[in-house]
Design a protein around this motif. Structure first.
Motif, PDB file in Angstrom:
ATOM      1  N   THR A   6      57.623 -16.226  43.858  1.00 32.17           N
ATOM      2  CA  THR A   6      59.005 -16.854  44.384  1.00 32.17           C
ATOM      3  C   THR A   6      59.496 -15.546  44.065  1.00 32.17           C
ATOM      4  OG1 THR A   6      59.856 -17.540  42.310  1.00 32.17           O
ATOM      5  CG2 THR A   6      58.225 -18.782  43.490  1.00 32.17           C
ATOM      6  N   ILE A  18      59.671 -19.478  31.200  1.00 28.65           N
ATOM      7  CA  ILE A  18      59.388 -20.032  32.385  1.00 28.65           C
ATOM      8  C   ILE A  18      58.186 -19.257  33.382  1.00 28.65           C
ATOM      9  CG2 ILE A  18      60.835 -20.530  34.704  1.00 28.65           C
ATOM     10  CD1 ILE A  18      63.662 -20.282  33.249  1.00 28.65           C
ATOM     11  N   TYR A  27      58.177 -17.149  48.506  1.00 29.05           N
ATOM     12  CA  TYR A  27      58.174 -15.806  50.226  1.00 29.05           C
ATOM     13  C   TYR A  27      57.789 -16.428  51.207  1.00 29.05           C
ATOM     14  CZ  TYR A  27      58.628 -12.627  46.428  1.00 29.05           C
ATOM     15  OH  TYR A  27      59.709 -11.441  45.515  1.00 29.05           O
ATOM     16  N   ASN A  76      60.904 -12.773  41.302  1.00 28.91           N
ATOM     17  CA  ASN A  76      61.265 -11.922  41.475  1.00 28.91           C
ATOM     18  C   ASN A  76      62.706 -11.040  40.497  1.00 28.91           C
ATOM     19  OD1 ASN A  76      61.975  -9.380  44.396  1.00 28.91           O
ATOM     20  ND2 ASN A  76      60.304  -8.742  42.791  1.00 28.91           N
ATOM     21  N   THR A 103      52.656 -14.060  39.255  1.00 34.00           N
ATOM     22  CA  THR A 103      52.174 -13.166  39.762  1.00 34.00           C
ATOM     23  C   THR A 103      53.113 -11.867  38.962  1.00 34.00           C
ATOM     24  OG1 THR A 103      54.201 -12.820  41.956  1.00 34.00           O
ATOM     25  CG2 THR A 103      52.529 -14.022  42.253  1.00 34.00           C
ATOM     26  N   ASP A 104      53.674 -11.889  37.953  1.00 33.81           N
ATOM     27  CA  ASP A 104      54.732 -11.215  37.119  1.00 33.81           C
ATOM     28  C   ASP A 104      53.857 -11.534  35.377  1.00 33.81           C
ATOM     29  OD1 ASP A 104      56.068  -8.990  38.554  1.00 33.81           O
ATOM     30  OD2 ASP A 104      57.419 -10.287  38.840  1.00 33.81           O
ATOM     31  N   ALA A 144      57.215 -19.437  37.281  1.00 31.49           N
ATOM     32  CA  ALA A 144      57.074 -19.471  38.839  1.00 31.49           C
ATOM     33  C   ALA A 144      55.978 -19.492  39.482  1.00 31.49           C
ATOM     34  CB  ALA A 144      58.079 -18.931  39.497  1.00 31.49           C
ATOM     35  N   GLY A 145      55.393 -18.598  40.525  1.00 32.00           N
ATOM     36  CA  GLY A 145      54.014 -18.031  40.638  1.00 32.00           C
ATOM     37  C   GLY A 145      52.859 -17.947  40.123  1.00 32.00           C
TER      38      GLY A 145
END
Ligand SMILES: Cc1cc2nc3c(=O)[nH]c(=O)nc-3n(C[C@H](O)[C@H](O)[C@H](O)COP(=O)(O)OP(=O)(O)OC[C@H]3O[C@@H](n4cnc5c(N)ncnc54)[C@H](O)[C@@H]3O)c2cc1C
Ligand code: FES
Ligand code: FES
Length: 493
Positions: free
Chosen positions: A297, A218, A266, A301, A223-224, A220-221
């Motif tokens: 998101t 999955i 966020y 996180n 960023t990780d 989402a954003g």
């Protein structure tokens, strides 16, 4: 399912299919679209050199978002408008933020400049103010090694103080119409030799894809996850994005609290959470930068399972629960139970986080969130301490009625301080109680030493945060601080 994504690149419609699921927006721009104004600095979301701006329709309103193209997957551009430095002006007519950068001498070697301009462009289009706090927030995700920042800050203040908001070309209605045309719902599956990229439009489709493609990760954003590609060079066989699922992008206010879809960023969650818990808003302001918060998101996180994630301790202290879904089956888990041990969460194969429920504060409760990091902006917590206590008067004494305390950075997972909470409940809210509670806190955690902080520093700061909370929640704060000052003065004489 569609086998391509559609997006507007600097106003031109692009249809793109057959790409590597791990293709980043930056790689696409520089290698395929040959738009080389967008630069690569760190490739991990820290420097902002790669900043571009996306525009989406949210409730029929065009919303602009600056984001880090280096860690954003190309599939997530579906249904959006993408603006790069090449698309916001003509040589004859620079954008007002570019003009301000020139007039204030905001560029030297120029490597960082497109990124700064695009961050400012995003703020300008959304009507950000030119006051120092807004400018600092807007530029916290951009680094410059040459200018010393003052000229850039001056340029930002000057451009953003123009009596607006206006959008960059006065053509927002046309952009809204173009976006409405390409953002029609419908699932997408991109296939290439490298793997698959799925963009389901509903949670049912997501559940189905995960059941049929268990290897799908999955996103989402990103960023990780984006850093897995740029730093660890992982080749994902299949990615499934939750970005286009309307149900998972919604925030619903109910009598008991907020239901926040796991794909809510966020930036979107911020005003809702701030209304319930003002300090949660302040904490979100300290997460990453504008670019990170516009994509990152809360679901991501939590899904990432990091012991230093900032949203987990604050949500645990607020008593949040998760809805986890696998196929048609749903279960509810208190967030604190989701984290089993370092690197292990209570998430079964093919299961996903569907939403987070954040209850309203208990009567008389005061939630305070303290993020301790080396820098104010764009830094990861050494310790994140959250205190959510309520108080009641009995026999003229203020006592602790309820307590939820949670820390990030103090153990292998975000963790509640249950022994300290149990000790506090029913006790008078006094310095003596706090001193005893601090001793219990000290015995609760066995933090590690790493680049961010030593174990000793973490223990000391964690217990001192309880003192801070005490001082901030007691009426005699000024008196107590004055007392401390006298103590200090007499000691130094
Ligand atoms: C420059 C920079 C600064 C940062 N600063 C901070 C900071 O100050 N504080 C902080 O806490 N974090 C910070 N982060 C980390 C990151 O931004 C956050 O963890 C963010 O919330 C991740 O969300 P995402 O949507 O980008 O997740 P993604 O990268 O998309 O996913 C992260 C993980 O969660 C999983 N996942 C995503 N959605 C779901 C779901 N619905 N169900 C199950 N699993 C799911 C993914 O498979 C992946 O393993 C920073 C990152 C960067 C690059
Ligand atoms: S290259 Fe540094 S943030 Fe993207
Ligand atoms: S002008 Fe050189 S890095 Fe900013």
């Amino acid at each position: 399912m569609n086998d391509h994504i559609k997006f507007l690149l600097n106003g031109e419609l692009v249809t793109l299919g057959g790409f590597d699921p791990g293709l980043t927006v930056l790689r696409y721009l520089r290698e395929q679209a040959k738009l080389k104004g967008t630069k690569e600095g760190c490739a991990e979301g820290d420097c902002g050199a790669c900043t571009a701006v996306s525009a989406t329709l949210e409730n029929d309103v065009v919303v602009y978002k600056a984001f880090n193209t280096c860690i954003q997957f190309m599939g997530s551009m579906h249904g959006k408008a993408l603006f790069t430095i090449e698309g916001i002006s003509t040589p004859a007519q620079p954008h007002p933020v570019q003009k301000a950068m020139v007039e204030c001498h905001g560029s030297q070697c120029g490597f960082c400049t497109p990124g700064f301009v695009m961050s400012l462009f995003g703020g300008y289009c959304n009507g950000a103010g030119g006051d120092r706090k807004s400018v600092d927030d807007l530029l916290a995700g951009n680094l410059c090694r040459c200018t010393g920042y003052r000229p850039i800050v001056d340029a930002a203040a000057s451009a953003l103080s123009l009596a607006k908001p206006v959008d960059f070309d006065g053509n927002r209605d046309a952009l809204a119409a173009a976006l409405a045309e390409i953002s029609a719902p419908g699932a997408v599956r991109i296939e290439s030799e490298a793997g698959e990229f799925f963009l389901p439009a509903t949670t049912d489709e997501l559940a189905d894809i995960l059941a049929k493609t268990p290897k799908a990760r999955i996103v989402a954003g990103g960023t990780d996850l984006g850093l897995h590609v740029t730093k660890r060079h992982i080749q994902f066989e299949a990615l499934v994005s939750v970005a286009a699922i309307a149900e998972m992008n919604a925030v619903v206010a109910e009598a008991g609290g907020l239901r926040i879809g796991a794909a809510v960023t966020y930036e979107t969650a911020w005003p809702h959470l701030e209304k319930l818990y003002p300090d949660m808003g302040e904490l979100i302001r300290r997460i990453g930068s504008v670019q990170v918060r516009s994509s990152g998101t809360i679901g991501g996180n939590i899904g990432n399972g990091s012991p230093i994630a900032d949203s987990s301790p604050v949500l645990i202290a607020a008593g949040a629960t998760l809805t986890l879904r696998k196929g048609a089956e749903r279960r509810t888990v208190p967030l604190e139970d989701y984290f089993i041990e370092y690197g292990r969460q209570d998430l079964r194969p093919c299961e996903f986080i569907e939403e987070i429920f954040v209850p309203r504060p208990a009567a008389g409760a005061v939630l305070k969130a303290y993020k301790v990091s080396k820098r104010f902006d764009q830094d990861i917590s050494a310790v994140c301490g959250i205190f959510n206590l309520s108080f009641a008067e009995r026999d003229g004494v203020t006592r602790v009625a309820s307590a939820r305390i949670a820390f990030g950075g103090m153990a292998g997972t975000p963790l509640r301080a249950t022994a300290c909470e149990a000790f506090l409940i029913g006790k008078p809210w006094t310095e003596e109680t706090v001193a005893d509670a601090k001793a219990i806190l000290d015995r609760t955690y066995e933090p590690i030493s790493d680049a961010r902080a030593s174990a000793g520093y973490r223990r000391l700061i964690a217990s001192n945060l309880l003192t801070k909370y005490f001082l901030e929640t007691t009426a005699s704060k000024e008196f107590r601080l004055a007392g401390r000052l006298e103590e200090f003065t007499s000691w130094t004489q």
